[in-house]
Motif scaffolding. Structure first.
Motif, PDB file in Angstrom:
ATOM      1  N   THR A  87       2.659   0.044  -4.535  1.00  0.00           N
ATOM      2  CA  THR A  87       1.579   0.575  -5.367  1.00  0.00           C
ATOM      3  C   THR A  87       1.865   1.997  -5.854  1.00  0.00           C
ATOM      4  O   THR A  87       1.713   2.280  -7.053  1.00  0.00           O
ATOM      5  CB  THR A  87       0.234   0.511  -4.626  1.00  0.00           C
ATOM      6  OG1 THR A  87      -0.098  -0.861  -4.391  1.00  0.00           O
ATOM      7  CG2 THR A  87      -0.882   1.157  -5.445  1.00  0.00           C
ATOM      8  N   PRO A  88       2.279   2.940  -4.988  1.00  0.00           N
ATOM      9  CA  PRO A  88       2.611   4.278  -5.510  1.00  0.00           C
ATOM     10  C   PRO A  88       3.700   4.244  -6.586  1.00  0.00           C
ATOM     11  O   PRO A  88       3.627   4.990  -7.565  1.00  0.00           O
ATOM     12  CB  PRO A  88       3.085   5.035  -4.258  1.00  0.00           C
ATOM     13  CG  PRO A  88       2.395   4.359  -3.119  1.00  0.00           C
ATOM     14  CD  PRO A  88       2.346   2.907  -3.503  1.00  0.00           C
TER      15      PRO A  88
ATOM     16  N   ALA B 244       0.752  10.238  -3.204  1.00  0.00           N
ATOM     17  CA  ALA B 244      -0.028   9.013  -2.975  1.00  0.00           C
ATOM     18  C   ALA B 244      -0.907   9.200  -1.743  1.00  0.00           C
ATOM     19  O   ALA B 244      -0.696  10.111  -0.929  1.00  0.00           O
ATOM     20  CB  ALA B 244       0.902   7.810  -2.785  1.00  0.00           C
ATOM     21  N   ASP B 245      -1.909   8.323  -1.619  1.00  0.00           N
ATOM     22  CA  ASP B 245      -2.802   8.316  -0.448  1.00  0.00           C
ATOM     23  C   ASP B 245      -3.704   9.543  -0.370  1.00  0.00           C
ATOM     24  O   ASP B 245      -4.073   9.968   0.728  1.00  0.00           O
ATOM     25  CB  ASP B 245      -2.004   8.194   0.860  1.00  0.00           C
ATOM     26  CG  ASP B 245      -1.598   6.763   1.158  1.00  0.00           C
ATOM     27  OD1 ASP B 245      -2.128   5.859   0.502  1.00  0.00           O
ATOM     28  OD2 ASP B 245      -0.740   6.559   2.040  1.00  0.00           O
ATOM     29  N   PHE B 246      -4.058  10.117  -1.496  1.00  0.00           N
ATOM     30  CA  PHE B 246      -4.986  11.244  -1.518  1.00  0.00           C
ATOM     31  C   PHE B 246      -6.286  10.817  -2.174  1.00  0.00           C
ATOM     32  O   PHE B 246      -6.276  10.316  -3.310  1.00  0.00           O
ATOM     33  CB  PHE B 246      -4.406  12.428  -2.288  1.00  0.00           C
ATOM     34  CG  PHE B 246      -3.224  13.084  -1.629  1.00  0.00           C
ATOM     35  CD1 PHE B 246      -3.413  13.983  -0.588  1.00  0.00           C
ATOM     36  CD2 PHE B 246      -1.937  12.798  -2.046  1.00  0.00           C
ATOM     37  CE1 PHE B 246      -2.331  14.591   0.024  1.00  0.00           C
ATOM     38  CE2 PHE B 246      -0.846  13.395  -1.443  1.00  0.00           C
ATOM     39  CZ  PHE B 246      -1.036  14.302  -0.394  1.00  0.00           C
TER      40      PHE B 246
ATOM     41  N   ASP C  93       0.807  -1.219   0.000  1.00  0.00           N
ATOM     42  CA  ASP C  93       0.000   0.000   0.000  1.00  0.00           C
ATOM     43  C   ASP C  93       0.841   1.270   0.000  1.00  0.00           C
ATOM     44  O   ASP C  93       0.493   2.246  -0.677  1.00  0.00           O
ATOM     45  CB  ASP C  93      -0.930   0.016   1.213  1.00  0.00           C
ATOM     46  CG  ASP C  93      -2.016  -1.046   1.136  1.00  0.00           C
ATOM     47  OD1 ASP C  93      -2.216  -1.617   0.044  1.00  0.00           O
ATOM     48  OD2 ASP C  93      -2.658  -1.312   2.172  1.00  0.00           O
ATOM     49  N   LYS C  94       1.919   1.268   0.756  1.00  0.00           N
ATOM     50  CA  LYS C  94       2.672   2.505   0.975  1.00  0.00           C
ATOM     51  C   LYS C  94       3.895   2.671   0.076  1.00  0.00           C
ATOM     52  O   LYS C  94       4.413   3.778  -0.047  1.00  0.00           O
ATOM     53  CB  LYS C  94       3.122   2.590   2.445  1.00  0.00           C
ATOM     54  CG  LYS C  94       1.988   2.528   3.449  1.00  0.00           C
ATOM     55  CD  LYS C  94       1.009   3.677   3.259  1.00  0.00           C
ATOM     56  CE  LYS C  94      -0.092   3.641   4.312  1.00  0.00           C
ATOM     57  NZ  LYS C  94      -1.064   4.759   4.127  1.00  0.00           N
TER      58      LYS C  94
END
Length: 375
Positions: free
Chosen positions: A53-54, A216-218, A49-50
């Motif tokens: 993927t990005p 990422a994560d937005f 995830d961190k």
């Protein structure tokens, strides 16, 4: 990345040793998604995830569940195994037209003079059809984008140096070509992804800890991958037409797999960048204003290396049309260490396409193609 999560990477070495054992093995990995491969290896959720993927979103432009495991292993073999220190972005210090495109045109024209021929580079022109007679590309129909007029250009050879989206349009408009080549007809099932490119001219300088960054994560990304670059740290004169007495920072931000974002107005894309994502990455962005901006959309701009895409990718040489070759990151039979690297592979494919025709038809010299250095 925590030590425990790094340890979950260890199984990747075994898969890298296996996936190219034979053509059938490679096809089996191609049918598998990268997410399925990571689950089989035992990658931790945090790692996927961190970190993974990005990185996939900005290198192959899609999340692991939508990517061929074989192509992901191609890319990871280069970056993770051989060239960890080369995960970097180099920007031209000058505008691309000044540093690359115009010099390339001048070189083409200059070298043509030495062979008693004339090289004509036509801007604002699109090839709408390749005309095939007796198994050879005898001409192309060229459309002027400004006037809409069309003309036939006779050809000794044709290189289709276009992306998947452009190739599909040309094949659709070329019935003689499509009827001859099953490889090109299969290209109709290759997928593509949309890209958005933005540029922001700010009223103040912002000191970015790193000139190249991944976002990422937005929630505001709506599933897209994104990068941003601090051009005032990378280029000599990134201000261009916005040349005020006081020059603030210039930010380039690109979005990949951006079909949802493409439907938004320009102002909303700029707002999400300046009010949410950039300040979250570098807090100093919260105190600046945008002087000028532009947003450009590029539908079907990049290749989507989805699971099962390998058999759909065409070879560089089209057997049924002897004087036509392809160049792009999507060609399947180019044996070179740039596999899995989009821009690098497209560049190598272009050099090799020229060499293929020179070897067939004759020419001054073949282009030297350097192999990837072994780390």
């Amino acid at each position: 990345v925590p030590i425990a999560d790094r340890l979950s990477l260890s199984g990747l070495l075994v898969e890298m040793a296996r996936y190219k054992a034979s053509p059938e093995t490679y096809r089996r990995y191609d049918r598998m998604s990268a997410q399925e491969l990571f689950d089989r290896i035992g990658f931790s959720k945090f790692l996927v995830d961190k970190f993974v993927t990005p990185f996939m979103m900005v290198s192959l432009f899609a999340p692991p569940k939508d990517l061929s495991a074989a192509v992901v292993l191609d890319m990871l073999y280069f970056y993770a195994m051989g060239h960890q220190s080369d995960v970097d972005v180099r920007w031209s210090r000058k505008p691309i037209s000044e540093s690359l495109l115009n010099p390339m045109v001048r070189k083409i024209q200059s070298e043509a003079k030495g062979t008693n021929t004339t090289a004509i580079v036509r801007g604002n022109s699109l090839v709408s059809e390749v005309l095939v007679e007796d198994g050879r590309a005898k001409g192309v129909i060229v459309r002027d984008k400004l006037t809409g007029t069309q003309r036939r250009v006779e050809t000794d050879a044709v290189i289709l140096a276009v992306g998947v989206g452009g190739l599909k349009k040309i094949v659709e408009g070329s019935p003689q070509l499509a009827s001859r080549s099953p490889d090109l007809r299969r290209c109709a099932n290759l997928r593509t992804l949309d890209v958005i490119s933005t540029r922001l001219w700010l009223d103040k300088k912002v000191l970015c800890p790193f000139p190249s960054n991944i976002l990422a994560d937005f929630a505001e990304l709506e599933g897209a991958g994104a990068t941003f670059f601090c051009l005032d740290a990378l280029q000599d004169d990134p201000w261009g037409p916005v040349d005020a007495e006081f020059k603030g920072s210039v930010i380039a931000a690109d979005f990949y797999g951006a079909s949802k974002l493409s439907a938004l107005p320009d102002e909303e894309i700029v707002r999400r960048l300046t009010e949410v994502m950039l300040p979250a990455a570098v807090p100093a962005f919260a105190s600046v204003s945008v002087k000028e901006s532009w947003v450009m959309r590029f539908p079907n701009a990049v290749t989507h290396f989805s699971p099962g895409s390998a058999p759909l990718r065409p070879p560089q040489e089209i057997p049924e049309v002897g004087n036509l070759v392809l160049a792009g990151d999507f060609v399947r039979d180019l044996e070179h260490g740039s596999a899995g690297l989009s821009q690098e592979r497209a560049y190598v494919a272009g050099l090799n396409a020229g060499n293929l025709l020179i070897n067939k038809l004759g020419g001054i010299k073949v282009h030297s193609i350097l192999e990837i250095e072994e780390a």
